[in-house]
Design a protein around this motif. Sequence first.
Motif, mmCIF file in Angstrom:
data_model
loop_
_atom_site.group_PDB
_atom_site.id
_atom_site.type_symbol
_atom_site.label_atom_id
_atom_site.label_comp_id
_atom_site.label_asym_id
_atom_site.label_seq_id
_atom_site.Cartn_x
_atom_site.Cartn_y
_atom_site.Cartn_z
ATOM 1 N N GLU A 1 46.702 31.660 26.250
ATOM 2 C CA GLU A 1 46.501 30.314 25.712
ATOM 3 C C GLU A 1 46.519 30.396 24.187
ATOM 4 O O GLU A 1 45.787 31.194 23.594
ATOM 5 C CB GLU A 1 45.157 29.739 26.174
ATOM 6 N N ILE A 2 47.364 29.575 23.581
ATOM 7 C CA ILE A 2 47.497 29.565 22.120
ATOM 8 C C ILE A 2 46.631 28.431 21.589
ATOM 9 O O ILE A 2 46.976 27.252 21.725
ATOM 10 C CB ILE A 2 48.967 29.410 21.707
ATOM 11 N N ARG B 1 36.929 41.658 28.894
ATOM 12 C CA ARG B 1 35.896 41.973 29.883
ATOM 13 C C ARG B 1 36.408 41.638 31.278
ATOM 14 O O ARG B 1 37.353 40.860 31.444
ATOM 15 C CB ARG B 1 34.609 41.202 29.592
ATOM 16 N N VAL B 2 35.765 42.218 32.271
ATOM 17 C CA VAL B 2 36.034 41.896 33.666
ATOM 18 C C VAL B 2 35.139 40.726 34.046
ATOM 19 O O VAL B 2 33.916 40.805 33.930
ATOM 20 C CB VAL B 2 35.765 43.100 34.585
ATOM 21 N N GLU C 1 39.518 38.821 31.305
ATOM 22 C CA GLU C 1 39.786 37.863 30.238
ATOM 23 C C GLU C 1 39.640 38.562 28.894
ATOM 24 O O GLU C 1 38.920 39.559 28.754
ATOM 25 C CB GLU C 1 38.873 36.643 30.324
ATOM 26 N N ALA C 2 40.374 38.027 27.898
ATOM 27 C CA ALA C 2 40.342 38.590 26.552
ATOM 28 C C ALA C 2 40.408 37.452 25.548
ATOM 29 O O ALA C 2 40.920 36.361 25.846
ATOM 30 C CB ALA C 2 41.517 39.553 26.337
ATOM 31 N N ASN D 1 43.841 35.457 30.257
ATOM 32 C CA ASN D 1 43.240 35.993 31.470
ATOM 33 C C ASN D 1 44.326 36.665 32.278
ATOM 34 O O ASN D 1 45.513 36.360 32.131
ATOM 35 C CB ASN D 1 42.483 34.934 32.265
ATOM 36 N N ALA D 2 43.929 37.610 33.096
ATOM 37 C CA ALA D 2 44.898 38.412 33.838
ATOM 38 C C ALA D 2 44.317 38.820 35.179
ATOM 39 O O ALA D 2 43.120 39.108 35.296
ATOM 40 C CB ALA D 2 45.275 39.660 33.041
ATOM 41 N N TRP D 3 45.166 38.863 36.190
ATOM 42 C CA TRP D 3 44.818 39.431 37.481
ATOM 43 C C TRP D 3 45.309 40.875 37.527
ATOM 44 O O TRP D 3 46.485 41.139 37.274
ATOM 45 C CB TRP D 3 45.438 38.634 38.617
ATOM 46 N N ARG D 4 44.386 41.770 37.814
ATOM 47 C CA ARG D 4 44.726 43.179 38.008
ATOM 48 C C ARG D 4 44.585 43.482 39.495
ATOM 49 O O ARG D 4 43.541 43.188 40.097
ATOM 50 C CB ARG D 4 43.797 44.065 37.173
#
Length: 255
Positions: free
Chosen positions: A58-59, A73-74, A85-86, A99-102
């Motif tokens: 997201e910008i 963090r998780v 998310e970062a 955010n990312a799905w691992r």
Amino acid sequence: MTGAFYTRDGETLVPTELTRGPWDPGAQHAGPPSALLARALERCEPREGMRIGRITVEILGPVPLAPLTVEARVVRPGRSVELLEASLAGPDGPVMSANAWRVAVGDVDLESDPPPPGPDQGRDRDFFPTGQEAGYHTAMEYRFVHGGFLEAGPALVWMRMRGPLVEGEDPTPLERLMVVADVGNGVSAVLDWREYLFINTELTVHLLRPPDGDWVGVDAITRVDGVGLAETELWDERGRLGRGAQTLLVRARGA
């Protein structure tokens, strides 16, 4: 021009002029800071056998050419699937988030689509006039198979970094991809950049796998109906990597 996009000052990442984007001499192109977020996500409590399958960036506003801090963090732990998310902040507060799905990597591997014509079949094309001697446009190599920055319509371009993301570090495959993935709306613009703005508010990348090698292929098309949507197929020289998409704010300059 070669060199790193960022240098380190303790926990702070200091952008060099190679991060500069084409629209504002005081703001970064979204590619390098997107890669910084990916770097933080990869380093966040890494686990063997897990891989990032989707990242949404997201910008929140222009990313200044100023020192940045990044945290990750998780937020949803899990044995096989977890959500990360970062955030990326400048001197005046947050500028980007992700955010990312691992997910756990399985043992099913179907044959990939064959790649499009490679970088050896492309050619260099002019970047948008920036008025600056150095920036993202000089930090990257380009090989257009068709289309171009100054040519309206779909485009297929291969790109690679001339130097590292962070000084003294070898870029990871995911970092190399995220430096490039944001260019879809720029290479496939359907409106004259001198008369219109087409600014992406976000970037979502779905990944089958990280890229092999330095070159990343971007096969992009933009459509506009009040708002814009840039859709990008992502490739390496072995085959398909995944897909990116960007929601665009479209307006006439000066409106």
